[in-house]
Design an enzyme around this catalytic site. Structure first.
Site, PDB file in Angstrom:
ATOM      1  N   THR A   1       2.554 -10.665   8.494  1.00 45.47           N
ATOM      2  CA  THR A   1       2.042 -10.525   7.138  1.00 45.47           C
ATOM      3  C   THR A   1       2.127  -9.062   6.734  1.00 45.47           C
ATOM      4  OG1 THR A   1       0.138 -10.819   5.659  1.00 45.47           O
ATOM      5  CG2 THR A   1      -0.355 -10.383   7.979  1.00 45.47           C
ATOM      6  N   GLU A   2       2.565  -8.824   5.509  1.00 43.93           N
ATOM      7  CA  GLU A   2       2.928  -7.466   5.108  1.00 43.93           C
ATOM      8  C   GLU A   2       1.752  -6.504   5.053  1.00 43.93           C
ATOM      9  OE1 GLU A   2       3.536  -7.792   0.368  1.00 43.93           O
ATOM     10  OE2 GLU A   2       4.479  -9.323   1.575  1.00 43.93           O
ATOM     11  N   ASN A   3       0.516  -7.034   5.056  1.00 43.08           N
ATOM     12  CA  ASN A   3      -0.612  -6.108   5.079  1.00 43.08           C
ATOM     13  C   ASN A   3      -0.934  -5.616   6.488  1.00 43.08           C
ATOM     14  OD1 ASN A   3      -1.322  -8.899   5.211  1.00 43.08           O
ATOM     15  ND2 ASN A   3      -3.487  -8.370   5.052  1.00 43.08           N
TER      16      ASN A   3
END
Length: 230
Positions: free
Chosen positions: A61-63
């Protein structure tokens, strides 16, 4: 194997169009074992609920997380543990966390095998438009989609085939601002699975309609997979 090499016959595999969860289950089943995968905001997040442990899929997940599990429910919800869409998620054994910049380096560096994104439009050659409709009152929301579209080895799209007005989202050329050029390899919709690329649009299978009925809905030439050489 690239999505574009699939030569399965174009057959109707369901008497009805697929619902969101059925579509997510199909996408999950098609992801190759051992893949590193990013699931975009919206409908694609449902895919995590249908991945099997034996597939050994690592979700990014990009976070800033690798090893994301299914959506969290009840006592498993941790307000500090969310995906990029702010949905509470679980973590799998071996999960790791890192800086946002490092997360984008994973995306941009070609380290993801597949990303699954939503879309407003996909062109016949695999162009992707999914961040802005161009409407004056629309709020642009590109997030990391441009990085994913260019960095992932395969880009899968999940969407309804038609807009609320009944227009096809698979088009000859995108009229909305582009997210990526020639990046989409496979499109999963409620009515069919499409393979896209330089060779045009190939129909792998249909749901609730025949190939001929599907062609009436989509304003680009379609090819049945059975007619494409392996």
């Amino acid at each position: 194997m690239s999505a574009q090499t699939n030569s399965q016959a174009s057959i109707q595999t369901s008497h009805k169009p697929l619902g969101r969860d059925q579509l997510a289950e199909l996408v999950a089943r098609d992801i190759a074992p051992g893949s590193f995968v990013n699931l975009g905001i919206g409908q694609p997040t449902l895919v995590s609920n249908y991945l099997k442990p034996e597939q050994n899929i690592t979700l990014h997940t990009e976070n800033g997380m690798l090893g994301m599990g299914p959506a969290a429910e009840g006592d498993d919800i941790d307000g500090d543990l969310i995906n990029a869409g702010k949905i509470p998620v679980t973590e799998l054994p071996g999960a790791s966390y890192f800086h946002h910049a490092d997360s984008f380096a994973i995306m941009r560096g070609g380290h993801l095998d597949i990303c699954v994104l939503g879309a407003f439009q996909v062109s016949a050659t695999g162009d992707l438009a999914n961040w802005h409709t161009g409407a004056p009152d629309a709020i642009p929301a590109v997030g990391g989609a441009m990085d994913l579209a260019t960095g992932a080895k395969d880009v899968f799209v999940m969407m309804t085939l038609l807009t609320r007005e009944g227009a096809s989202k698979i088009v000859e050329a995108c009229t909305y601002p582009l997210t990526g050029v020639g990046c989409v390899t496979r499109v999963y919709t409620d009515k069919a699975v499409f393979l896209t690329g330089p060779g045009g649009v190939i129909v792998r299978e249909t749901f609730g309609c025949t190939f001929e009925e599907l062609q009436e809905l989509v304003p680009v030439p379609l090819k049945p997979a059975a007619a494409v050489a392996p």
